[in-house]
Design a protein around this motif. Structure first.
Motif, PDB file in Angstrom:
ATOM      1  N   MET A 150     -59.786  11.678 -17.828  1.00 17.89           N
ATOM      2  CA  MET A 150     -58.453  12.274 -17.797  1.00 17.89           C
ATOM      3  C   MET A 150     -58.276  13.126 -16.541  1.00 17.89           C
ATOM      4  SD  MET A 150     -56.787  13.864 -21.220  1.00 17.89           S
ATOM      5  CE  MET A 150     -57.014  15.581 -20.891  1.00 17.89           C
ATOM      6  N   ARG A 151     -57.110  13.053 -15.952  1.00 16.53           N
ATOM      7  CA  ARG A 151     -56.868  13.816 -14.721  1.00 16.53           C
ATOM      8  C   ARG A 151     -56.242  15.168 -15.038  1.00 16.53           C
ATOM      9  NH1 ARG A 151     -58.503  10.764 -10.267  1.00 16.53           N
ATOM     10  NH2 ARG A 151     -58.454   8.571 -10.792  1.00 16.53           N
ATOM     11  N   ILE A 152     -56.566  16.158 -14.229  1.00 17.21           N
ATOM     12  CA  ILE A 152     -55.968  17.485 -14.377  1.00 17.21           C
ATOM     13  C   ILE A 152     -54.591  17.434 -13.722  1.00 17.21           C
ATOM     14  CG2 ILE A 152     -56.196  19.921 -13.742  1.00 17.21           C
ATOM     15  CD1 ILE A 152     -59.284  19.387 -13.618  1.00 17.21           C
ATOM     16  N   HIS A 197     -53.122  22.790 -11.561  1.00 14.93           N
ATOM     17  CA  HIS A 197     -54.211  23.748 -11.417  1.00 14.93           C
ATOM     18  C   HIS A 197     -53.680  24.991 -10.713  1.00 14.93           C
ATOM     19  CE1 HIS A 197     -58.055  25.501 -10.318  1.00 14.93           C
ATOM     20  NE2 HIS A 197     -58.623  24.699 -11.198  1.00 14.93           N
ATOM     21  N   PRO A 198     -54.048  26.195 -11.203  1.00  4.60           N
ATOM     22  CA  PRO A 198     -53.490  27.416 -10.609  1.00  4.60           C
ATOM     23  C   PRO A 198     -53.877  27.642  -9.141  1.00  4.60           C
ATOM     24  CG  PRO A 198     -55.202  27.934 -12.237  1.00  4.60           C
ATOM     25  CD  PRO A 198     -54.886  26.478 -12.367  1.00  4.60           C
ATOM     26  N   ILE A 199     -54.989  27.053  -8.684  1.00  6.98           N
ATOM     27  CA  ILE A 199     -55.471  27.348  -7.324  1.00  6.98           C
ATOM     28  C   ILE A 199     -55.507  26.111  -6.440  1.00  6.98           C
ATOM     29  CG2 ILE A 199     -57.494  28.113  -5.993  1.00  6.98           C
ATOM     30  CD1 ILE A 199     -58.170  29.841  -8.501  1.00  6.98           C
ATOM     31  N   ILE A 200     -55.929  24.982  -7.028  1.00  6.64           N
ATOM     32  CA  ILE A 200     -56.183  23.809  -6.186  1.00  6.64           C
ATOM     33  C   ILE A 200     -54.979  22.875  -6.161  1.00  6.64           C
ATOM     34  CG2 ILE A 200     -57.818  21.946  -5.713  1.00  6.64           C
ATOM     35  CD1 ILE A 200     -59.674  23.331  -7.790  1.00  6.64           C
ATOM     36  N   TYR A 209     -54.604  19.251  -5.429  1.00  8.48           N
ATOM     37  CA  TYR A 209     -55.428  18.059  -5.202  1.00  8.48           C
ATOM     38  C   TYR A 209     -54.734  17.076  -4.272  1.00  8.48           C
ATOM     39  CZ  TYR A 209     -57.844  19.826  -9.319  1.00  8.48           C
ATOM     40  OH  TYR A 209     -58.513  20.608 -10.210  1.00  8.48           O
ATOM     41  N   LYS A 228     -54.634  13.396  -3.156  1.00 11.50           N
ATOM     42  CA  LYS A 228     -55.159  12.105  -3.597  1.00 11.50           C
ATOM     43  C   LYS A 228     -54.980  11.062  -2.504  1.00 11.50           C
ATOM     44  CE  LYS A 228     -55.398  13.402  -8.074  1.00 11.50           C
ATOM     45  NZ  LYS A 228     -56.628  13.918  -8.644  1.00 11.50           N
ATOM     46  N   ASP A 246     -60.244   7.756  -2.120  1.00  9.27           N
ATOM     47  CA  ASP A 246     -61.091   8.810  -1.558  1.00  9.27           C
ATOM     48  C   ASP A 246     -61.987   9.437  -2.625  1.00  9.27           C
ATOM     49  OD1 ASP A 246     -59.057   9.962  -2.945  1.00  9.27           O
ATOM     50  OD2 ASP A 246     -58.539  11.448  -1.417  1.00  9.27           O
ATOM     51  N   GLU A 247     -62.139   8.755  -3.757  1.00 12.14           N
ATOM     52  CA  GLU A 247     -63.049   9.309  -4.762  1.00 12.14           C
ATOM     53  C   GLU A 247     -64.211   8.361  -5.023  1.00 12.14           C
ATOM     54  OE1 GLU A 247     -60.440  10.092  -8.082  1.00 12.14           O
ATOM     55  OE2 GLU A 247     -60.281   7.991  -8.627  1.00 12.14           O
ATOM     56  N   VAL A 286     -66.555   8.823 -10.341  1.00 16.93           N
ATOM     57  CA  VAL A 286     -65.444   9.730 -10.631  1.00 16.93           C
ATOM     58  C   VAL A 286     -64.214   8.939 -11.079  1.00 16.93           C
ATOM     59  CG1 VAL A 286     -63.847  11.420  -9.628  1.00 16.93           C
ATOM     60  CG2 VAL A 286     -66.289  11.548  -9.095  1.00 16.93           C
ATOM     61  N   ALA A 301     -62.438   9.304 -14.729  1.00 18.68           N
ATOM     62  CA  ALA A 301     -61.012   9.591 -14.908  1.00 18.68           C
ATOM     63  C   ALA A 301     -60.370   8.601 -15.867  1.00 18.68           C
ATOM     64  CB  ALA A 301     -60.303   9.556 -13.552  1.00 18.68           C
TER      65      ALA A 301
END
Ligand SMILES: Cc1cc2nc3c(=O)[nH]c(=O)nc-3n(C[C@H](O)[C@H](O)[C@H](O)COP(=O)(O)OP(=O)(O)OC[C@H]3O[C@@H](n4cnc5c(N)ncnc54)[C@H](O)[C@@H]3O)c2cc1C
Lengths: 100, 365
Positions: free
Chosen positions: A1-3, A6-9, A11, A13, A31-32, A36, A40
């Motif tokens: 599952m993907r986030i 996010h409060p800081i990052i 992402y 893709k 790029d993963e 990973v 996901a």
């Protein structure tokens, strides 16, 4: 599952690619790493151990421990936590069907 | 193919990058080998702000420090970076490092000085079922969620209340993952008080003198059996209980990746305070092999702040040995040594101080 958020990052893709895992098509980002992209998609079991046929997944996820070895485009023992996923890759569970 | 360089740096984490930065503008031909497709090492997964002093980027998030160092090093004309390239062995007869690029191309790399900055690898724990999918090192959990935005699980139990266990628990909450509990075998919490207070405030309980006895599950982890420990670290019979979870995160320490240093026949010593086998070294990070320097977690597992200082020292020391030094090189080295000493002061630095006392020697120069 993907986030999703996010409060800081923030992402970044890469491009969406399709690949197959044990014959079934899935999507990932170019790029993963392979492991990973599988994770996901909810796939945690990557191989079965040779002697006792025990399920194996990632452990270190940075290329040290070899817990994530799989068959990629027909080549066995590929370190899937560091190797990037590519369009059209054929990924297979390693050691599946090996007799106990 | 053959490559010649003056200073070879193995590993592009904070230690290797700071070593390279010390060599900028020296005119020396510097080569960095990094097995990942990017520079920055473990820093790229650290989303929290760092402590320490301004020189050590206090108040900046770990991944941003990684980006800053990467930009500085990549902009430099005398530094070459080879990504997706593993240093896989040292050949003493001909004195070269064998490197493999993208699993395809082999290079023989000749050097005058080498700085080994390979970092550390995560330790596991011994218990029944510890190989089930769903049981990961803290670094793996960070890689999934902080680098690639993938949920490591829904329902996690953390083992280890050192700083890494505490910080990663907090990061899991930020990503929206439920952390059921942090288990700690020791009678007290290992990490800094501020980190422990923060996770407790967020509602994660920390159980001391508690560990995992068994992992249960068919194809992947479904539950763990946990147990209390007595003052002699033995299981307390009858305290076993089963907790469901889909992920178990092990934050039980790292050990230095010192394989290449064994190949260089550096004098090695097992020092538990530093995480495992480390090379003896002098104050400028030179090992008992006069051409081999070390920096970062491979010289003793510590933190990024110390890795950066050690890298800085090793880089300047290599420049000095090759007579490409600034007039002020001794001063610069001493400054970094002073910062390192400050980090190791007080009760928090005691363990590292004890460890270093066993491997710091007056060698060569
Ligand atoms: C969960 C977690 C939280 C942390 N939090 C903090 C914190 O808050 N503050 C702090 O100061 N520190 C923190 N640290 C510690 C810090 O990240 C490390 O101490 C630091 O990154 C060590 O730097 P290094 O350069 O020695 O190693 P690394 O960052 O591990 O870099 C080593 C590099 O070498 C490469 N490499 C290894 N072997 C080879 C080879 N044979 N050939 C080519 N390349 C190779 C690796 O791919 C890697 O990029 C944390 C660590 C973890 C795991």
């Amino acid at each position: 599952m993907r986030i999703k958020e996010h409060p800081i990052i923030d992402y970044q893709k890469g491009k969406t690619v399709t690949f197959t895992f044990d014959g079934v098509p899935y999507e990932g980002f170019d790029d993963e790493p392979i492991a990973v992209a599988l994770y996901a998609n909810g796939i945690k079991t990557l191989s079965y151990s040779l002697k006792y046929h025990r399920p194996r997944g990632i452990f270190c996820c940075i290329g040290n421990c070899s817990s994530c070895l799989m068959k990629v485009n027909g080549i066995p023992n590929v370190r899937t936590c560091t190797q990037r996923i590519e369009q059209g890759m054929v990924i297979e569970t390693q050691g599946k069907g090996v007799k106990k | 193919m053959r490559i010649d360089c003056d200073v070879l740096i193995i590993g592009g984490g904070p230690a290797g990058l700071c070593a390279a930065r010390s060599l900028l503008g020296t005119g020396l031909n510097v080569l960095i080998l990094e097995r990942d497709p990017f520079l920055g090492g473990q820093l790229l997964k650290q989303t929290h702000m760092f402590f320490g002093s301004k020189e050590q980027y206090a108040g900046t998030r770990g991944f941003e420090i990684g980006q800053i160092l990467t930009r500085e090093v990549q902009a430099s004309p005398n530094v070459t970076v080879m990504l997706e390239t593993v240093a896989s062995g040292y050949y003493p007869e001909e004195n070269f490092i064998l490197a493999l690029e993208k699993e395809k191309k082999l290079y023989q790399i000749y050097f005058k000085k080498v700085i080994v900055a390979t970092g550390a690898s995560e330790k596991s724990l011994l218990f029944e079922g510890n190989d089930l999918p769903g049981i990961y090192g803290a670094g793996a959990v960070q890689t999934l969620m902080n680098m690639y935005g993938v949920m490591p699980g829904q329902d996690i139990i953390m083992i280890g209340s050192g700083n890494i266990g505490l910080i990663v628990s907090y990061q899991l909450l930020q990503a929206g993952v439920k952390v059921k509990a942090i288990l700690e075998a020791a009678p007290t919490v290992g990490g800094y008080f501020v980190h422990a207070a923060k996770v407790r405030r967020m509602g994660i309980p920390i159980f001391t003198q508690t560990t995992v006895k068994r992992a249960l599950g068919q194809n992947a982890l479904e539950a763990v059996e946990i147990v209390n420990l007595d003052s002699k670290w033995q299981y307390v019979a009858g305290t076993e209980r089963k907790w469901s979870c889909d992920t178990l995160c092990l934050a039980v320490g790292l050990s230095p990746m010192s394989e290449l240093l064994w190949q260089f026949q550096c004098e090695m010593r097992y020092v538990s305070e530093l995480g495992g086998y480390v090379a003896k070294r002098n104050a400028i990070m030179q090992t008992t092999h006069p051409d081999v320097y070390i920096a970062g977690d491979v010289s003793g597992v510590e933190e990024a702040s110390s890795a950066m200082l050690e890298g800085t020292i090793a880089g300047f020391a290599a420049a000095k040995a090759l007579h490409k030094m600034l007039d002020s090189v001794d001063q610069v080295i001493q400054n970094s040594q002073k910062f390192l000493d400050e980090m190791h002061r007080g009760p928090i630095g005691e363990k590292i101080r004890n460890g270093l006392a066993k491997v710091e020697v007056d060698v060569c120069l």
